[in-house]
Motif scaffolding. Structure first.
Motif, PDB file in Angstrom:
ATOM      1  N   VAL A   3      30.701  52.869  41.642  1.00  0.00           N
ATOM      2  CA  VAL A   3      30.355  51.813  42.606  1.00  0.00           C
ATOM      3  C   VAL A   3      28.947  51.306  42.358  1.00  0.00           C
ATOM      4  CG1 VAL A   3      29.995  51.318  45.055  1.00  0.00           C
ATOM      5  CG2 VAL A   3      31.940  52.685  44.352  1.00  0.00           C
ATOM      6  N   GLN A   4      28.025  52.232  42.138  1.00  0.00           N
ATOM      7  CA  GLN A   4      26.643  51.812  41.890  1.00  0.00           C
ATOM      8  C   GLN A   4      26.548  50.981  40.615  1.00  0.00           C
ATOM      9  OE1 GLN A   4      23.689  54.939  42.082  1.00  0.00           O
ATOM     10  NE2 GLN A   4      22.174  53.689  41.032  1.00  0.00           N
ATOM     11  N   GLY A   5      27.335  51.336  39.602  1.00  0.00           N
ATOM     12  CA  GLY A   5      27.323  50.567  38.363  1.00  0.00           C
ATOM     13  C   GLY A   5      27.775  49.132  38.569  1.00  0.00           C
ATOM     14  N   ILE A   6      28.848  48.940  39.329  1.00  0.00           N
ATOM     15  CA  ILE A   6      29.341  47.577  39.597  1.00  0.00           C
ATOM     16  C   ILE A   6      28.356  46.819  40.478  1.00  0.00           C
ATOM     17  CG2 ILE A   6      31.191  46.253  40.686  1.00  0.00           C
ATOM     18  CD1 ILE A   6      33.117  48.470  39.900  1.00  0.00           C
ATOM     19  N   VAL A   7      27.831  47.504  41.506  1.00  0.00           N
ATOM     20  CA  VAL A   7      26.916  46.837  42.434  1.00  0.00           C
ATOM     21  C   VAL A   7      25.628  46.426  41.741  1.00  0.00           C
ATOM     22  CG1 VAL A   7      25.472  47.218  44.477  1.00  0.00           C
ATOM     23  CG2 VAL A   7      27.865  47.888  44.509  1.00  0.00           C
ATOM     24  N   VAL A   8      25.086  47.290  40.883  1.00  0.00           N
ATOM     25  CA  VAL A   8      23.824  46.955  40.230  1.00  0.00           C
ATOM     26  C   VAL A   8      24.007  45.775  39.273  1.00  0.00           C
ATOM     27  CG1 VAL A   8      24.025  48.489  38.204  1.00  0.00           C
ATOM     28  CG2 VAL A   8      21.780  47.952  39.132  1.00  0.00           C
ATOM     29  N   SER A  12      21.804  42.491  39.984  1.00  0.00           N
ATOM     30  CA  SER A  12      20.932  41.988  38.917  1.00  0.00           C
ATOM     31  C   SER A  12      21.138  40.498  38.689  1.00  0.00           C
ATOM     32  CB  SER A  12      21.191  42.763  37.622  1.00  0.00           C
ATOM     33  OG  SER A  12      22.498  42.501  37.134  1.00  0.00           O
ATOM     34  N   HIS A  13      22.390  40.032  38.819  1.00  0.00           N
ATOM     35  CA  HIS A  13      22.637  38.584  38.690  1.00  0.00           C
ATOM     36  C   HIS A  13      22.195  37.846  39.950  1.00  0.00           C
ATOM     37  CE1 HIS A  13      24.749  38.535  34.847  1.00  0.00           C
ATOM     38  NE2 HIS A  13      25.354  39.659  35.210  1.00  0.00           N
ATOM     39  N   ALA A  14      22.391  38.465  41.117  1.00  0.00           N
ATOM     40  CA  ALA A  14      21.961  37.827  42.367  1.00  0.00           C
ATOM     41  C   ALA A  14      20.451  37.645  42.395  1.00  0.00           C
ATOM     42  CB  ALA A  14      22.417  38.660  43.557  1.00  0.00           C
ATOM     43  N   ALA A  15      19.704  38.575  41.759  1.00  0.00           N
ATOM     44  CA  ALA A  15      18.251  38.442  41.705  1.00  0.00           C
ATOM     45  C   ALA A  15      17.819  37.207  40.919  1.00  0.00           C
ATOM     46  CB  ALA A  15      17.639  39.695  41.073  1.00  0.00           C
ATOM     47  N   LEU A  16      18.712  36.722  40.054  1.00  0.00           N
ATOM     48  CA  LEU A  16      18.455  35.501  39.282  1.00  0.00           C
ATOM     49  C   LEU A  16      19.209  34.309  39.856  1.00  0.00           C
ATOM     50  CD1 LEU A  16      18.758  37.052  35.706  1.00  0.00           C
ATOM     51  CD2 LEU A  16      16.671  36.629  37.021  1.00  0.00           C
ATOM     52  N   ALA A  17      19.655  34.439  41.109  1.00  0.00           N
ATOM     53  CA  ALA A  17      20.388  33.367  41.809  1.00  0.00           C
ATOM     54  C   ALA A  17      21.691  33.012  41.095  1.00  0.00           C
ATOM     55  CB  ALA A  17      19.518  32.127  41.968  1.00  0.00           C
ATOM     56  N   LEU A  20      28.537  35.949  40.142  1.00  0.00           N
ATOM     57  CA  LEU A  20      29.667  36.123  39.236  1.00  0.00           C
ATOM     58  C   LEU A  20      30.887  36.583  40.023  1.00  0.00           C
ATOM     59  CD1 LEU A  20      28.037  37.927  36.176  1.00  0.00           C
ATOM     60  CD2 LEU A  20      28.439  35.494  36.494  1.00  0.00           C
ATOM     61  N   PRO A  21      32.085  36.117  39.663  1.00  0.00           N
ATOM     62  CA  PRO A  21      33.299  36.634  40.310  1.00  0.00           C
ATOM     63  C   PRO A  21      33.539  38.083  39.912  1.00  0.00           C
ATOM     64  CG  PRO A  21      33.868  35.165  38.495  1.00  0.00           C
ATOM     65  CD  PRO A  21      32.383  35.060  38.675  1.00  0.00           C
ATOM     66  N   LEU A  22      34.362  38.762  40.706  1.00  0.00           N
ATOM     67  CA  LEU A  22      34.608  40.189  40.484  1.00  0.00           C
ATOM     68  C   LEU A  22      35.208  40.446  39.105  1.00  0.00           C
ATOM     69  CD1 LEU A  22      34.508  43.030  41.661  1.00  0.00           C
ATOM     70  CD2 LEU A  22      36.770  42.643  42.641  1.00  0.00           C
ATOM     71  N   ARG A  23      36.069  39.543  38.641  1.00  0.00           N
ATOM     72  CA  ARG A  23      36.688  39.729  37.321  1.00  0.00           C
ATOM     73  C   ARG A  23      35.636  39.726  36.212  1.00  0.00           C
ATOM     74  NH1 ARG A  23      41.626  35.878  35.821  1.00  0.00           N
ATOM     75  NH2 ARG A  23      42.462  37.081  37.567  1.00  0.00           N
ATOM     76  N   GLU A  24      34.659  38.826  36.317  1.00  0.00           N
ATOM     77  CA  GLU A  24      33.610  38.759  35.305  1.00  0.00           C
ATOM     78  C   GLU A  24      32.689  39.970  35.385  1.00  0.00           C
ATOM     79  OE1 GLU A  24      31.351  37.358  32.128  1.00  0.00           O
ATOM     80  OE2 GLU A  24      33.357  36.814  32.840  1.00  0.00           O
ATOM     81  N   LEU A  25      32.408  40.412  36.624  1.00  0.00           N
ATOM     82  CA  LEU A  25      31.599  41.626  36.787  1.00  0.00           C
ATOM     83  C   LEU A  25      32.277  42.823  36.137  1.00  0.00           C
ATOM     84  CD1 LEU A  25      30.374  41.369  40.500  1.00  0.00           C
ATOM     85  CD2 LEU A  25      28.953  41.293  38.459  1.00  0.00           C
ATOM     86  N   TRP A  26      33.591  42.948  36.363  1.00  0.00           N
ATOM     87  CA  TRP A  26      34.329  44.070  35.790  1.00  0.00           C
ATOM     88  C   TRP A  26      34.363  43.962  34.264  1.00  0.00           C
ATOM     89  CZ3 TRP A  26      35.663  48.756  36.598  1.00  0.00           C
ATOM     90  CH2 TRP A  26      36.638  49.362  35.807  1.00  0.00           C
ATOM     91  N   ARG A  27      34.470  42.760  33.718  1.00  0.00           N
ATOM     92  CA  ARG A  27      34.501  42.585  32.268  1.00  0.00           C
ATOM     93  C   ARG A  27      33.195  43.056  31.636  1.00  0.00           C
ATOM     94  NH1 ARG A  27      32.971  39.390  28.293  1.00  0.00           N
ATOM     95  NH2 ARG A  27      31.704  38.088  29.664  1.00  0.00           N
ATOM     96  N   PHE A  29      31.146  45.191  33.040  1.00  0.00           N
ATOM     97  CA  PHE A  29      30.928  46.588  33.393  1.00  0.00           C
ATOM     98  C   PHE A  29      31.812  47.532  32.579  1.00  0.00           C
ATOM     99  CE2 PHE A  29      32.607  50.097  36.000  1.00  0.00           C
ATOM    100  CZ  PHE A  29      31.456  50.840  36.158  1.00  0.00           C
ATOM    101  N   ARG A  30      32.983  47.056  32.176  1.00  0.00           N
ATOM    102  CA  ARG A  30      34.000  47.908  31.559  1.00  0.00           C
ATOM    103  C   ARG A  30      33.511  48.684  30.336  1.00  0.00           C
ATOM    104  NH1 ARG A  30      39.149  44.569  30.832  1.00  0.00           N
ATOM    105  NH2 ARG A  30      37.769  43.565  29.330  1.00  0.00           N
ATOM    106  N   PRO A  31      32.682  48.103  29.440  1.00  0.00           N
ATOM    107  CA  PRO A  31      32.263  48.875  28.258  1.00  0.00           C
ATOM    108  C   PRO A  31      31.505  50.170  28.566  1.00  0.00           C
ATOM    109  CG  PRO A  31      31.850  46.526  27.940  1.00  0.00           C
ATOM    110  CD  PRO A  31      32.242  46.701  29.366  1.00  0.00           C
ATOM    111  N   VAL A  32      30.840  50.230  29.723  1.00  0.00           N
ATOM    112  CA  VAL A  32      30.060  51.438  30.039  1.00  0.00           C
ATOM    113  C   VAL A  32      30.727  52.285  31.123  1.00  0.00           C
ATOM    114  CG1 VAL A  32      27.871  50.395  29.364  1.00  0.00           C
ATOM    115  CG2 VAL A  32      28.665  50.179  31.737  1.00  0.00           C
ATOM    116  N   ALA A  33      31.936  51.901  31.546  1.00  0.00           N
ATOM    117  CA  ALA A  33      32.604  52.633  32.640  1.00  0.00           C
ATOM    118  C   ALA A  33      32.818  54.097  32.271  1.00  0.00           C
ATOM    119  CB  ALA A  33      33.934  51.957  32.983  1.00  0.00           C
ATOM    120  N   TRP A  34      33.284  54.359  31.043  1.00  0.00           N
ATOM    121  CA  TRP A  34      33.560  55.738  30.638  1.00  0.00           C
ATOM    122  C   TRP A  34      32.281  56.565  30.562  1.00  0.00           C
ATOM    123  CZ3 TRP A  34      38.046  57.712  31.246  1.00  0.00           C
ATOM    124  CH2 TRP A  34      39.187  56.908  31.135  1.00  0.00           C
ATOM    125  N   ARG A  35      31.172  55.890  30.245  1.00  0.00           N
ATOM    126  CA  ARG A  35      29.903  56.608  30.206  1.00  0.00           C
ATOM    127  C   ARG A  35      29.497  57.061  31.613  1.00  0.00           C
ATOM    128  NH1 ARG A  35      25.722  53.170  27.043  1.00  0.00           N
ATOM    129  NH2 ARG A  35      27.582  52.909  25.773  1.00  0.00           N
TER     130      ARG A  35
END
Length: 206
Positions: A3-8, A12-17, A20-27, A29-35
Motif C-alpha cells: 500500500v505504501q508503495g502505491i501511495v508514495v 510523488s506525482h501529486a507533489a508535481l500537480a 495519474l489513474p490507478l491503472r497507470e499507477l499500477w503499471r 509500480f508493478r516492476p518493483v512489487a515483488w521487491r
C-alpha cells in the motif's frame, strides 16, 4: 509495504500537480512489487527468528532458574516497545526508496536509515499520532456494536438460553462491527502510508 508503495507513487506525482489513474499507477509500480513483497517477507522472517531465539534462551534459563527467566521476560517485553518504534521509524522509508529510486532491498534499508537521520522524531511523531488516533477511532466504532450485541442477547434471550434467532442476531452484529472496523483500519493504512510518503518527500528535499 504494498500500500505504501502505491501511495508514495501517487503522492510523488501529486507533489508535481499530476494526477495519474490507478491503472497507470499500477503499471509503474508493478516492476518493483515483488521487491516490496520480498522485503515484507524478510521483515517477518527476521522477527520470527529473533523471537524464536529469545524464547529458546528464556526457556533454557527458566529450566534452571525460573525467577530469573520471569524477570528477563518482563524486561524484554518492556524493552521491545522502544526497539519496535525505533526500528519501524528508521525503516519507514524503505518502500518509498524501492518504488521511487528503484533501489534494491539492501540499498533501500541504507537509504531509509540515512534519510531519517536528523528527522527521526518528526517521523516517529507522525506514526504515533496516526496510530493512536485511529486506534481510538476503532474503539469508538466498536463500542456501540458491543452494546448492541449485549442488548440483543438480553432482549432475545432473557432466560439466558440462546436460540437460532439469537445466534443469527449476534452473528450479524459481530460481522457488521468487524466490517466497519476493517473500513477504519483500511483508511488508517492509507493515511499512514500517505504520511510516510510525505515524510519521504520532506526528507529528500531537506
Amino acid at each position: 509495504a504494498i500500500v505504501q508503495g502505491i501511495v508514495v507513487r501517487d503522492v510523488s506525482h501529486a507533489a508535481l500537480a499530476e494526477k495519474l489513474p490507478l491503472r497507470e499507477l499500477w503499471r509503474r509500480f508493478r516492476p518493483v512489487a515483488w521487491r516490496l513483497i520480498g522485503y515484507s517477507f524478510l521483515l517477518v522472517l527476521v522477527v520470527l527468528l529473533i523471537v524464536a531465539a529469545v524464547a529458546a534462551g528464556v526457556f533454557a534459563i527458566g529450566t534452571a532458574a525460573l525467577p530469573i527467566a520471569i524477570g528477563m521476560t518482563v524486561f524484554l517485553v518492556l524493552g521491545s516497545f522502544p526497539l519496535y518504534f525505533w526500528l519501524s521509524t528508521k525503516l519507514l522509508l524503505v518502500p518509498s526508496a524501492i518504488v521511487l529510486e528503484g533501489a534494491t532491498i539492501r540499498q533501500a534499508i541504507a537509504r531509509s536509515w540515512r534519510l531519517t537521520r536528523g528527522r527521526f522524531w518528526a517521523a516517529l511523531g507522525v506514526i504515533v499520532i496516526i496510530s493512536v488516533a485511529f486506534s481510538a477511532l476503532g474503539q469508538v466504532v466498536n463500542l456501540p456494536f458491543s452494546f448492541l450485541t449485549s442488548g440483543l442477547t438480553t432482549i432475545i434471550t432473557p432466560t439466558g438460553d440462546p436460540d437460532a434467532q439469537a445466534w443469527i442476531a449476534i452473528i450479524i452484529a459481530g460481522v457488521a462491527a468487524q466490517a466497519l472496523l476493517l473500513v477504519v483500519q483500511s483508511v488508517a493504512l492509507v493515511v499512514q502510508s500517505t504520511a510516510a510518503a510525505l515524510v519521504y518527500i520532506d526528507c529528500r528535499m531537506r
